[in-house]
Design an enzyme around this catalytic site. Structure first.
Site, PDB file in Angstrom:
ATOM      1  N   HIS A 106      -4.484  25.668  -6.471  1.00 59.88           N
ATOM      2  CA  HIS A 106      -3.387  25.522  -7.440  1.00 59.88           C
ATOM      3  C   HIS A 106      -3.733  24.494  -8.512  1.00 59.88           C
ATOM      4  O   HIS A 106      -2.846  23.938  -9.134  1.00 59.88           O
ATOM      5  CB  HIS A 106      -2.098  25.127  -6.714  1.00 59.88           C
ATOM      6  N   ARG A 156      -9.211 -16.556  11.318  1.00 58.58           N
ATOM      7  CA  ARG A 156      -8.673 -15.832  12.467  1.00 58.58           C
ATOM      8  C   ARG A 156      -7.147 -15.958  12.567  1.00 58.58           C
ATOM      9  O   ARG A 156      -6.512 -15.307  13.390  1.00 58.58           O
ATOM     10  CB  ARG A 156      -9.289 -16.365  13.774  1.00 58.58           C
ATOM     11  N   CYS A 195      -6.015 -15.736  16.429  1.00 56.59           N
ATOM     12  CA  CYS A 195      -6.003 -17.172  16.701  1.00 56.59           C
ATOM     13  C   CYS A 195      -7.433 -17.699  16.891  1.00 56.59           C
ATOM     14  O   CYS A 195      -8.297 -17.005  17.393  1.00 56.59           O
ATOM     15  CB  CYS A 195      -5.230 -17.569  17.963  1.00 56.59           C
ATOM     16  N   LYS A 248      -4.631  -8.649  -2.039  1.00 59.93           N
ATOM     17  CA  LYS A 248      -4.368  -8.293  -0.634  1.00 59.93           C
ATOM     18  C   LYS A 248      -2.884  -8.100  -0.398  1.00 59.93           C
ATOM     19  O   LYS A 248      -2.463  -7.233   0.342  1.00 59.93           O
ATOM     20  CB  LYS A 248      -4.925  -9.413   0.262  1.00 59.93           C
ATOM     21  N   GLU A 267      -6.197   8.590   2.234  1.00 59.16           N
ATOM     22  CA  GLU A 267      -6.708   7.263   2.583  1.00 59.16           C
ATOM     23  C   GLU A 267      -8.209   7.152   2.279  1.00 59.16           C
ATOM     24  O   GLU A 267      -8.677   6.125   1.797  1.00 59.16           O
ATOM     25  CB  GLU A 267      -6.406   6.963   4.061  1.00 59.16           C
ATOM     26  N   TRP A 285      -2.204 -17.322  14.872  1.00 63.05           N
ATOM     27  CA  TRP A 285      -1.746 -16.101  14.218  1.00 63.05           C
ATOM     28  C   TRP A 285      -0.711 -15.542  15.183  1.00 63.05           C
ATOM     29  O   TRP A 285      -1.051 -14.998  16.224  1.00 63.05           O
ATOM     30  CB  TRP A 285      -2.908 -15.134  14.018  1.00 63.05           C
ATOM     31  N   GLU A 291     -10.843   2.050  -4.328  1.00 62.30           N
ATOM     32  CA  GLU A 291     -10.562   0.608  -4.280  1.00 62.30           C
ATOM     33  C   GLU A 291     -11.822  -0.239  -4.394  1.00 62.30           C
ATOM     34  O   GLU A 291     -11.831  -1.232  -5.101  1.00 62.30           O
ATOM     35  CB  GLU A 291      -9.883   0.240  -2.948  1.00 62.30           C
ATOM     36  N   LYS A 310      -9.728   4.390  -0.239  1.00 63.28           N
ATOM     37  CA  LYS A 310     -10.768   3.404   0.135  1.00 63.28           C
ATOM     38  C   LYS A 310     -11.905   3.450  -0.870  1.00 63.28           C
ATOM     39  O   LYS A 310     -12.382   2.418  -1.327  1.00 63.28           O
ATOM     40  CB  LYS A 310     -11.354   3.709   1.513  1.00 63.28           C
ATOM     41  N   ASN A 332      -5.885 -17.732  23.116  1.00 59.39           N
ATOM     42  CA  ASN A 332      -5.973 -16.631  22.166  1.00 59.39           C
ATOM     43  C   ASN A 332      -5.896 -15.362  22.995  1.00 59.39           C
ATOM     44  O   ASN A 332      -6.690 -15.166  23.907  1.00 59.39           O
ATOM     45  CB  ASN A 332      -7.317 -16.728  21.423  1.00 59.39           C
ATOM     46  N   GLY A 333      -4.902 -14.507  22.725  1.00 59.87           N
ATOM     47  CA  GLY A 333      -4.751 -13.280  23.500  1.00 59.87           C
ATOM     48  C   GLY A 333      -3.288 -12.990  23.743  1.00 59.87           C
ATOM     49  O   GLY A 333      -2.415 -13.573  23.091  1.00 59.87           O
TER      50      GLY A 333
HETATM   51  C1  G6P Z   1      -1.967  -3.773  -1.598  1.00 58.69           C
HETATM   52  C2  G6P Z   1      -3.266  -3.785  -0.807  1.00 58.69           C
HETATM   53  C3  G6P Z   1      -3.385  -2.500   0.015  1.00 58.69           C
HETATM   54  C4  G6P Z   1      -2.158  -2.346   0.906  1.00 58.69           C
HETATM   55  C5  G6P Z   1      -0.865  -2.383   0.099  1.00 58.69           C
HETATM   56  C6  G6P Z   1       0.346  -2.496   1.003  1.00 58.69           C
HETATM   57  O1  G6P Z   1      -2.043  -2.803  -2.586  1.00 58.69           O
HETATM   58  O2  G6P Z   1      -4.371  -3.913  -1.667  1.00 58.69           O
HETATM   59  O3  G6P Z   1      -4.541  -2.554   0.811  1.00 58.69           O
HETATM   60  O4  G6P Z   1      -2.245  -1.140   1.604  1.00 58.69           O
HETATM   61  O5  G6P Z   1      -0.849  -3.526  -0.748  1.00 58.69           O
HETATM   62  O6  G6P Z   1       0.284  -3.727   1.639  1.00 58.69           O
HETATM   63  P1  G6P Z   1       1.070  -4.091   2.965  1.00 58.69           P
HETATM   64  O7  G6P Z   1       0.744  -5.524   3.206  1.00 58.69           O
HETATM   65  O8  G6P Z   1       2.530  -3.879   2.661  1.00 58.69           O
HETATM   66  O9  G6P Z   1       0.582  -3.181   4.048  1.00 58.69           O
END
Ligand code: G6P
Length: 617
Positions: free
Chosen positions: A513, A27, A2, A612, A490, A83, A497, A494, A109-110
């Site tokens: 393997h 925010r 927020c 996103k 992960e 938010w 991506e 990263k 906010n909090g």
């Molecule tokens: C997209 C984003 C990823 C995310 C995935 C799942 O591929 O680029 O960063 O992990 O979706 O998104 P969600 O909102 O369901 O966590």
């Protein structure tokens, strides 16, 4: 998160407040509202959606003409972009909130942790609530304690609430005053020419002034039209340093960081804290997850869990599977949402399908929820976006409480998902065989994790130097076992991506393997090898790669000298419980990916071809 703004001064408050919350929209942006002193009373306008919706309501209601300060002593008002944490994003839940008489108006906010007890108490005294928010209790509590003195009432009110707040309030009996208080959530005071602006961060202030005072926890700003006092928690008036903001507006929104991704990485001590805040009782070794309250008994009966998600959220789920099986003893599968919807999952009423989604809108994950419901399974969600489709359609769930994640590459959502999965493990475990001692042990460790994350972030220069050294490699292998297999996946995700370098995550045991055929002096391997139950196994795998001239970057437990001898680079993370190591081990890999991408001159926050929120199949 927020965003909040307050204005008192010689000018029309309305455009300044609107401009301020627009700059804070990063925010939070699910609803917005404003309260303005208009002559003899305070009027409020709220709207669901982004701030432009609020602007059109203000136009329609003719507030813009009436807000001009002529004859109004200048401007006074507060505004908020929300938010959602408690209560869906509706007009009633949007801030500012007020008391029964509409005299005190505040933006917050909090999270107020004890709002349920306070609300019950206030309802029993006759207070009428209009929203589902935690914030509204502050207004009613204030009203209940009010005897004419704003500052004294605020101090009394704050002494009764537990939790985090950045708070700004105005009162219709005091048109020359605005008060602000801070505990845990950011707040700063901008000092202009015969005007004062309070805001969550500098971006909402620097259009009017660059002179600011940063409030510390426990401090209250008592602002009058002509002067301002800062009072500390011992009720002493203190002298605060006035600082000059050197940033421009764009940098201010990113809190001075070059990219949202870096800002979000550095927010993690705070966001992990916010994800667990008020959600456990250490003495009882228990997790207290309000969103699951109505399903406690049903969850006790669950015999199988299937975790379903996409991308980063799925990687969090993989670590969750290990946690839940080891500590709660519930058989747990993990699946890709895109697979789950097309296969024939074995589901019944004693199966829970647990989905994880930052956005709450991912099409495949949503389809999995619908499929699971169709088959009669209980659906649980770990979702960041309050009121999102997945949050609404799951039977029960837990919100992340980390504010919006702007950068496409997910970072703070991932660590928050892991933290919530740890709480869920304690929740499920304590319903079953987990001892009080074990519950306590996990929670105690979880509580101190934010400090450990901060320690890793402090080594960011070293990680940058390693990124510089390896940035031209064409392929990377990421390897880990058990809990940290999730971090191998992960870490690789990263890097690919945002740097577009080919990177694969493998479980270390699979190395021989197949993947080992790739290893040569040009392909670095990043091993996640903390001192845990599979440490020795990882060490053998490191030796195997070394024997093929592969370069080794190791993520290891602080103090581990042995691994240094067989690795080219070591990044140390503090010791913690094995099940919690992923939360720490992921941080250096986020920074590594970030710096490689920056050094390659790439658009970190908006990588090519990615979105996103993936709302199509
Ligand atoms: C997209 C984003 C990823 C995310 C995935 C799942 O591929 O680029 O960063 O992990 O979706 O998104 P969600 O909102 O369901 O966590």
């Amino acid at each position: 998160m927020c965003g909040i703004v307050g204005y008192i001064g010689k000018n029309n408050a309305l455009p300044i407040l609107i401009d301020g919350i627009k700059r804070l929209e990063y925010r939070g942006y699910d609803s917005a509202g404003i309260a303005l002193y208009l002559g003899n009373k305070i009027e409020s306008v709220k709207a669901v959606g982004r701030i432009k919706e609020l602007e059109s309501c203000l136009q329609t209601l003719g507030v813009c003409e009436r807000a001009d300060p002529e004859g109004l002593l200048g401007g006074l008002g507060i505004a908020h972009t929300r938010w959602a944490t408690h209560g869906a994003p509706t007009e009633a839940n949007a801030h500012p909130h007020t008391d029964c008489q509409g005299k005190i108006w505040l933006v917050h906010n909090g999270i107020i942790e004890n709002y349920i007890q306070l609300k019950e108490h206030l309802i029993s005294k006759g207070h009428k609530f209009k929203s589902d928010t935690d914030t509204e209790v502050i207004a009613h509590l204030f009203e209940d304690l009010y005897e004419g003195d704003l500052l004294a009432t605020l101090q009394k009110t704050l002494s009764l609430i537990k939790g985090a707040y950045g708070l700004v309030l105005i009162h219709s009996d005091h048109p020359h005053k605005m008060l602000a208080a801070k505990m845990g959530s950011p707040l700063m005071v901008g000092l202009g020419d015969k005007e004062t602006i309070i805001a969550s961060d500098a971006s909402a202030i620097i259009n009017n002034t660059k002179q600011v005072i940063y409030l510390n926890d426990g401090e209250i700003a008592d602002i009058n039209r002509e002067n301002l006092k800062i009072i500390n928690s011992q009720n002493e008036v203190i002298d605060k340093k006035v600082e000059k903001i050197e940033w421009d507006i764009e940098a201010a929104q990113k809190g001075g960081y070059n990219h949202f991704m870096l800002k979000e990485i550095f927010e993690q001590p705070e966001t992990v804290k916010n994800s667990i805040r008020g959600r456990y009782i250490i003495e009882d070794g228990k997790a207290k997850l309000g969103g699951l309250d109505n399903f406690t008994n049903k969850i006790r009966e669950i015999k199988k869990i299937i975790i379903v998600a996409c991308g980063t959220a799925r990687n969090a789920g993989l670590a969750g599977k290990y946690m839940i099986e080891e500590y709660a003893g519930v058989p747990t599968e993990i699946d890709y949402a895109s697979e789950f919807r097309y296969r024939q999952p074995i589901l019944d009423s004693q199966t829970a399908v647990m989905v994880i989604s930052q956005s709450g809108e991912t099409a495949d994950t949503l389809a999995a929820v619908r499929e699971a419901k169709e088959k009669g399974a209980l659906t649980l969600g770990i979702v960041n976006t309050v009121g999102s489709t997945i949050a609404r359609e799951t039977d029960a769930g837990v919100y992340n409480h980390i504010g919006p994640e702007i950068s496409v590459a997910s970072t703070k959502a991932f660590t928050s998902e892991l933290a919530i999965l740890s709480l869920l493990t304690v929740f499920l475990g304590r319903q079953r065989k987990m001892s009080l001692i074990m519950g306590k042990r996990i929670l105690e460790e979880l509580e101190i994790l934010p400090k450990k994350i901060a320690k890793i972030l402090a080594a960011d220069k070293k990680i940058k130097a390693i990124a510089k050294k390896y940035k031209n490699a064409k392929n990377f292998a990421f390897l880990g076992r058990k809990y940290n297999s999730s971090i191998a996946f992960e870490g690789a995700l990263k890097l690919k991506e945002i740097s577009y370098i080919h990177a694969e995550g493998f479980v270390s045991g699979e190395l021989k393997h197949g993947p080992i055929a790739l290893i040569d002096k040009n392909m670095p391997s990043i091993f996640i090898a903390p001192k845990d139950s599979v440490y020795e196994k990882n060490m053998s795998n490191i030796e195997e790669v070394r024997a093929r001239c592969g370069k080794i970057i190791a993520i290891a437990t602080a103090g581990d000298k042995a691994i240094k001898k067989i690795s080219d680079e070591v990044i140390y993370i503090p010791k913690t419980l094995e099940m919690l190591t992923p939360i720490l081990a992921t941080i250096p890999l986020q920074l590594f990916a970030y710096y490689v991408a920056v050094l390659k001159g790439l658009d970190v926050d908006k990588p090519r071809n990615l979105a996103k929120s993936v709302t199509v199949e």
